[in-house]
Design a protein around this motif. Structure first.
Motif, PDB file in Angstrom:
ATOM      1  N   THR A 201      -0.196  23.481 -20.649  1.00 22.40           N
ATOM      2  CA  THR A 201      -1.326  23.218 -19.815  1.00 22.40           C
ATOM      3  C   THR A 201      -1.841  21.718 -20.314  1.00 22.40           C
ATOM      4  N   SER A 202      -2.549  21.316 -19.272  1.00 26.55           N
ATOM      5  CA  SER A 202      -3.368  19.810 -19.527  1.00 26.55           C
ATOM      6  C   SER A 202      -4.524  19.846 -20.305  1.00 26.55           C
ATOM      7  N   ALA A 203      -4.822  19.280 -21.253  1.00 25.04           N
ATOM      8  CA  ALA A 203      -5.846  19.205 -22.087  1.00 25.04           C
ATOM      9  C   ALA A 203      -6.723  17.831 -21.587  1.00 25.04           C
ATOM     10  N   GLY A 204      -6.306  17.251 -20.820  1.00 26.87           N
ATOM     11  CA  GLY A 204      -7.023  15.793 -20.388  1.00 26.87           C
ATOM     12  C   GLY A 204      -6.188  14.731 -20.083  1.00 26.87           C
ATOM     13  N   VAL A 205      -6.529  14.096 -18.905  1.00 25.27           N
ATOM     14  CA  VAL A 205      -5.827  12.931 -18.514  1.00 25.27           C
ATOM     15  C   VAL A 205      -6.436  11.440 -18.745  1.00 25.27           C
ATOM     16  N   THR A 206      -5.561  10.650 -18.974  1.00 21.63           N
ATOM     17  CA  THR A 206      -5.987   9.285 -19.160  1.00 21.63           C
ATOM     18  C   THR A 206      -5.047   8.360 -18.122  1.00 21.63           C
ATOM     19  N   ASN A 207      -5.999   7.878 -17.182  1.00 16.48           N
ATOM     20  CA  ASN A 207      -4.931   6.966 -16.347  1.00 16.48           C
ATOM     21  C   ASN A 207      -5.076   5.490 -16.451  1.00 16.48           C
ATOM     22  N   ASN A 208      -3.904   4.599 -16.066  1.00 12.56           N
ATOM     23  CA  ASN A 208      -3.997   3.762 -15.980  1.00 12.56           C
ATOM     24  C   ASN A 208      -3.718   3.287 -14.652  1.00 12.56           C
ATOM     25  N   SER A 209      -5.179   2.893 -14.112  1.00 19.30           N
ATOM     26  CA  SER A 209      -5.238   3.037 -12.630  1.00 19.30           C
ATOM     27  C   SER A 209      -5.225   1.659 -11.835  1.00 19.30           C
ATOM     28  N   ASN A 210      -5.045   0.551 -12.543  1.00 15.37           N
ATOM     29  CA  ASN A 210      -4.916  -0.820 -11.889  1.00 15.37           C
ATOM     30  C   ASN A 210      -3.546  -1.127 -12.042  1.00 15.37           C
ATOM     31  N   THR A 211      -3.077  -1.554 -10.759  1.00 20.30           N
ATOM     32  CA  THR A 211      -1.592  -2.424 -10.672  1.00 20.30           C
ATOM     33  C   THR A 211      -1.611  -3.272  -9.479  1.00 20.30           C
ATOM     34  N   VAL A 212      -0.639  -3.831  -9.030  1.00 18.27           N
ATOM     35  CA  VAL A 212      -0.594  -4.965  -8.183  1.00 18.27           C
ATOM     36  C   VAL A 212       0.284  -4.425  -6.908  1.00 18.27           C
ATOM     37  N   GLY A 213      -0.144  -4.535  -5.828  1.00 21.10           N
ATOM     38  CA  GLY A 213       0.210  -4.105  -4.538  1.00 21.10           C
ATOM     39  C   GLY A 213       0.479  -5.138  -3.504  1.00 21.10           C
ATOM     40  N   GLY A 214       1.050  -5.183  -2.520  1.00 23.00           N
ATOM     41  CA  GLY A 214       1.286  -6.074  -1.627  1.00 23.00           C
ATOM     42  C   GLY A 214       1.483  -5.575   0.031  1.00 23.00           C
ATOM     43  N   LYS A 215       1.580  -6.202   0.769  1.00 21.70           N
ATOM     44  CA  LYS A 215       1.922  -6.036   2.305  1.00 21.70           C
ATOM     45  C   LYS A 215       2.465  -6.902   3.079  1.00 21.70           C
ATOM     46  N   ALA A 216       2.956  -6.748   4.182  1.00 18.59           N
ATOM     47  CA  ALA A 216       3.424  -7.584   5.123  1.00 18.59           C
ATOM     48  C   ALA A 216       3.102  -7.075   6.741  1.00 18.59           C
ATOM     49  N   PHE A 217       2.644  -7.770   7.450  1.00 21.91           N
ATOM     50  CA  PHE A 217       2.627  -7.171   8.769  1.00 21.91           C
ATOM     51  C   PHE A 217       2.718  -8.103  10.074  1.00 21.91           C
ATOM     52  N   VAL A 218       2.668  -7.499  11.030  1.00 21.24           N
ATOM     53  CA  VAL A 218       2.808  -8.405  12.459  1.00 21.24           C
ATOM     54  C   VAL A 218       1.864  -7.679  13.329  1.00 21.24           C
ATOM     55  N   GLY A 219       1.090  -8.491  14.157  1.00 20.28           N
ATOM     56  CA  GLY A 219       0.052  -7.857  14.786  1.00 20.28           C
ATOM     57  C   GLY A 219      -0.025  -8.396  16.307  1.00 20.28           C
ATOM     58  N   TYR A 220      -0.525  -7.940  17.199  1.00 20.44           N
ATOM     59  CA  TYR A 220      -0.966  -8.362  18.598  1.00 20.44           C
ATOM     60  C   TYR A 220      -2.449  -8.238  18.872  1.00 20.44           C
ATOM     61  N   GLN A 221      -3.013  -9.458  18.941  1.00 17.74           N
ATOM     62  CA  GLN A 221      -4.389  -9.369  19.312  1.00 17.74           C
ATOM     63  C   GLN A 221      -4.492  -9.460  20.955  1.00 17.74           C
ATOM     64  N   PHE A 222      -5.055  -8.348  21.645  1.00 12.13           N
ATOM     65  CA  PHE A 222      -5.033  -8.144  23.174  1.00 12.13           C
ATOM     66  C   PHE A 222      -6.466  -8.928  23.514  1.00 12.13           C
ATOM     67  N   ASN A 223      -7.434  -9.104  22.844  1.00 11.72           N
ATOM     68  CA  ASN A 223      -8.610  -9.866  22.994  1.00 11.72           C
ATOM     69  C   ASN A 223      -9.442  -9.998  21.739  1.00 11.72           C
ATOM     70  N   ARG A 224     -10.561 -10.779  21.951  1.00 13.12           N
ATOM     71  CA  ARG A 224     -11.243 -11.082  20.524  1.00 13.12           C
ATOM     72  C   ARG A 224     -11.960  -9.994  19.888  1.00 13.12           C
ATOM     73  N   PHE A 225     -11.603  -8.552  20.360  1.00 17.23           N
ATOM     74  CA  PHE A 225     -12.200  -7.386  19.874  1.00 17.23           C
ATOM     75  C   PHE A 225     -11.091  -6.329  19.557  1.00 17.23           C
ATOM     76  N   VAL A 226     -10.033  -6.375  20.014  1.00 13.44           N
ATOM     77  CA  VAL A 226      -9.037  -5.395  19.451  1.00 13.44           C
ATOM     78  C   VAL A 226      -7.650  -5.901  19.343  1.00 13.44           C
TER      79      VAL A 226
END
Length: 218
Positions: A60-85
């Motif tokens: 059973t677990s007696a305690g957890v130590t996290n290495n919680s920081n790492t590097v991530g990334g993303k790529a995206f494409v979008g369509y702007q219907f108007n200046r709000f959406v």
């Protein structure tokens, strides 16, 4: 007289066309854009996840130590219907999160949640603060992701039942941010986003990202 009328009509059409063009430049609609971002990813593994890792080992677990920081990334494409959406779809990779846990009886578990990646579809609301220059944005969407794990145990945790699980999950994501446009075509975004993903075993966890993205409008 007819010649003068033609001149006046031409002048009116010219002014109307110029005004319409100016309005289109001031408030563009129907705009496609694409972009990519990179930044910091954070997430914490809790005792319930470690308990799932240890299931069947007798430890059973007696305690957890996290290495919680790492590097991530993303790529995206979008369509702007108007200046709000806008609607935006993309691919993301949330990096490699790791943890170390002590066990009872004496032992250790080292785990890596690597290659958490997937696809998303978001609705993005934008609020212009300085027209054509600075805006705030908020997003809400759905995402499908896969988390692959690798666990190594020592001592009482040596005999792990499933040391390399993986799992898919369809869930939500949301975020807030701001955008600064250098030109009509080129902008820079800073965003916070939260993804709800699988821990690779039987549970779920939140992964937060802080990214800087460059985008280009067509």
């Amino acid at each position: 007289m007819r010649h003068i009328e033609k001149i006046l009509l031409s002048a009116v059409l010219c002014v109307t066309a110029t005004s319409a063009l100016a309005a289109a430049v001031t408030e563009p609609t129907g705009t496609w854009y694409l972009g990519a971002g990179i930044g910091q990813t954070r997430g914490n593994v809790d005792n319930s996840t470690v308990s799932s890792v240890l299931a069947g080992s007798g430890a059973t677990s007696a305690g957890v130590t996290n290495n919680s920081n790492t590097v991530g990334g993303k790529a995206f494409v979008g369509y702007q219907f108007n200046r709000f959406v806008a609607v935006e779809g993309g691919f993301f990779r949330l990096g490699n999160l790791s943890f170390d846990a002590a066990t009872v009886p004496a032992g250790t578990v080292h785990g890596t949640m690597h290659d958490t990646m997937g696809w998303n579809l978001d609705v993005v609301g934008t609020a212009p603060i300085v027209p054509n220059k600075f805006l705030l944005l908020a997003r809400l969407g759905i995402q499908t992701s896969k988390t692959s794990d690798l666990f190594v145990g020592t001592g009482a945790a040596t005999a792990l039942t499933n040391p390399a699980p993986s799992r898919n999950l369809i869930s939500y994501k949301y975020g807030v941010g701001a955008e600064f446009d250098f030109t009509r075509n080129v902008g820079l975004r800073g965003e916070f986003e939260r993804y709800r993903v699988s821990d690779g075993i039987s549970g779920k966890m939140n992964i937060n990202t802080f990214t800087a993205s460059v985008l280009y409008r067509f």
